[in-house]
Enzyme design. Structure first.
Site, PDB file in Angstrom:
ATOM      1  N   SER A   1      -0.307   5.448  -1.474  1.00 46.75           N
ATOM      2  CA  SER A   1      -0.958   6.621  -0.884  1.00 46.75           C
ATOM      3  C   SER A   1      -0.677   6.680   0.614  1.00 46.75           C
ATOM      4  O   SER A   1      -0.073   5.774   1.176  1.00 46.75           O
ATOM      5  CB  SER A   1      -2.473   6.596  -1.135  1.00 46.75           C
ATOM      6  N   GLY A   2      -1.117   7.781   1.234  1.00 47.80           N
ATOM      7  CA  GLY A   2      -1.100   7.922   2.685  1.00 47.80           C
ATOM      8  C   GLY A   2       0.228   7.608   3.350  1.00 47.80           C
ATOM      9  O   GLY A   2       1.299   8.016   2.888  1.00 47.80           O
TER      10      GLY A   2
ATOM     11  N   GLY B   1       1.922   4.769   3.639  1.00 46.25           N
ATOM     12  CA  GLY B   1       2.873   3.954   2.869  1.00 46.25           C
ATOM     13  C   GLY B   1       3.704   4.804   1.923  1.00 46.25           C
ATOM     14  O   GLY B   1       4.921   4.646   1.816  1.00 46.25           O
TER      15      GLY B   1
ATOM     16  N   TYR C   1     -12.884  -3.425  10.827  1.00 40.24           N
ATOM     17  CA  TYR C   1     -11.562  -2.787  10.677  1.00 40.24           C
ATOM     18  C   TYR C   1     -10.769  -2.883  11.994  1.00 40.24           C
ATOM     19  O   TYR C   1      -9.611  -3.275  12.006  1.00 40.24           O
ATOM     20  CB  TYR C   1     -11.731  -1.322  10.266  1.00 40.24           C
TER      21      TYR C   1
ATOM     22  N   SER D   1      -2.979  -0.036  15.229  1.00 40.37           N
ATOM     23  CA  SER D   1      -3.786   1.175  15.390  1.00 40.37           C
ATOM     24  C   SER D   1      -4.276   1.285  16.812  1.00 40.37           C
ATOM     25  O   SER D   1      -4.506   0.293  17.488  1.00 40.37           O
ATOM     26  CB  SER D   1      -4.986   1.150  14.466  1.00 40.37           C
TER      27      SER D   1
ATOM     28  N   GLY E   1       0.823  -1.217   0.000  1.00 42.01           N
ATOM     29  CA  GLY E   1       0.000   0.000   0.000  1.00 42.01           C
ATOM     30  C   GLY E   1       0.850   1.257   0.000  1.00 42.01           C
ATOM     31  O   GLY E   1       0.544   2.235   0.684  1.00 42.01           O
ATOM     32  N   ALA E   2       1.916   1.253  -0.799  1.00 44.44           N
ATOM     33  CA  ALA E   2       2.824   2.419  -0.835  1.00 44.44           C
ATOM     34  C   ALA E   2       2.351   3.478  -1.821  1.00 44.44           C
ATOM     35  O   ALA E   2       3.057   4.439  -2.078  1.00 44.44           O
ATOM     36  CB  ALA E   2       4.237   1.959  -1.182  1.00 44.44           C
TER      37      ALA E   2
END
Ligand code: NDP
Length: 315
Positions: free
Chosen positions: A12-13, A15, A190, A142, A9-10
């Protein structure tokens, strides 16, 4: 030589910000493991990662077939693997009905936990072979899965229960698409997936740290209220959440700062301890944080590990 790090997941955000921080240092080659190849390439250029410091490789964590293919393709590239960062995640807070991965697992736990579980198990072999002096597996956790915090106590709370839905295959057919066997709730799915991420990190540590010397760690980088993670949320939430985090809870961090924090966990010699869940205080200093009772329960970690092995067909 440069270190080689895979970041899922690099594109966006967090990553992407981590890839940028490591790419700028010149000490790392980043393998951007992403579901959207073109987007990843575009974003890498947009944030200015030097071309020689990254490679984009396709990975769709919502398909175990794709995870296996990714591991094969990476192996065939001949590149050593020094650090693996399990960062990608999906979040469906407003979904009324569940969606499912290619193999039919509820999407949040299927992607965030099961996809990463298989990926890290397969790539452990590659990590073992590397001669790098500080090999690491980092799984992004998280605060929301931690019921010992204020944020973790906002309902619906994470709770894996007796794992009956998970053991039933999480497909909504046999029993329920939720780990605890309850009614579908996207926000809870989640949080549950994040508890699985944190339990997996600890179980890895118990099973493999001594034998392999690999560091297994998790972290809560702070609330990055501006990322795409909240893309499925209602517009009013998206408008109010960043200022709420900035001025009320004061937990807000920019994507840049969060990326620097995760980059520290990848490369900093002072953050090489295994079995740790890192957090940062208001002065941006790192410290070893406490996990909630459930997220640090060794019995539960063992059960989650064993059921996960069955679901991804490793056992
Ligand atoms: P983003 O939505 O910006 O990033 C998530 C990334 O995961 C995206 O690059 C997305 O790809 C990728 N992804 C989603 N599904 C798949 C899939 N099936 N296969 C491969 N990649 C996939 O969110 P964040 O940057 O905020 O989240 C990153 C991590 O940080 C997550 O683990 C999240 O739980 C954690 N986190 C976030 C916090 C926050 O406040 N934002 C707080 C605490 C933890 P694409 O670019 O194609 O959409």
């Amino acid at each position: 030589r440069k270190g080689n790090v895979i970041i899922t997941g690099a594109s966006s955000g967090l990553g992407l910000a981590t890839a940028k921080a490591l790419g700028e240092s010149g000490e790392w080659h980043i393998i951007m493991a992403c579901r959207d190849f073109l987007k990843a390439e575009r974003m890498a250029r947009a944030v200015g990662i030097p071309k020689e410091n990254y490679t984009v490789m396709h990975l769709d964590l919502a398909s175990l077939e794709s995870v296996r293919q990714f591991a094969d393709t990476f192996r065939r590239s001949g590149r050593p693997l020094d650090v693996l960062v399990c960062n990608a995640a999906v979040y469906f807070p407003t979904a009324k009905v569940p969606t499912f991965t290619a193999e039919g697992f509820e999407m949040s736990v299927g992607t965030n936990h099961l996809g990463h579980f298989l990926l890290s198990r397969l790539l452990l072999e590659d990590l073992k072979k590397s001669d790098f002096d500080s090999k690491r597996v980092i799984i992004v956790g998280s605060i929301t899965g931690n019921t010992n915090t204020l944020a973790g106590n906002i309902p619906p709370k994470a709770n894996l229960g007796d794992l009956r839905g998970f053991a039933g295959g999480l497909n909504g057919v046999n029993i329920s698409p939720m780990i605890d066997g309850g009614e579908f709730d996207g926000a809870k799915a989640y949080k549950d997936s994040k508890v699985c991420n944190m339990l997996t990190m600890q179980e890895f540590h118990r099973r493999y740290h001594e034998e392999t010397g690999i560091t297994f760690a998790s972290l809560y980088p702070g609330c990055i209220a501006t990322t795409g993670l909240f893309r499925e949320h209602i517009p009013l939430f998206k408008l109010l959440f960043p200022p709420f985090q900035k001025y009320i809870t004061k937990g807000f961090v920019s994507e840049d700062e969060a990326g620097k924090r995760l980059a520290q966990v990848v490369s900093n010699p002072s953050l090489a301890k295994s079995g740790v869940y890192w957090s940062w205080n208001n002065n941006s200093a790192s410290f070893e944080n406490q996990l909630s009772e459930e997220a640090s329960d060794p019995e539960k970690a063992k059960k989650v590990w064993e059921i996960s092995e069955k679901l991804v067909e490793l056992a």
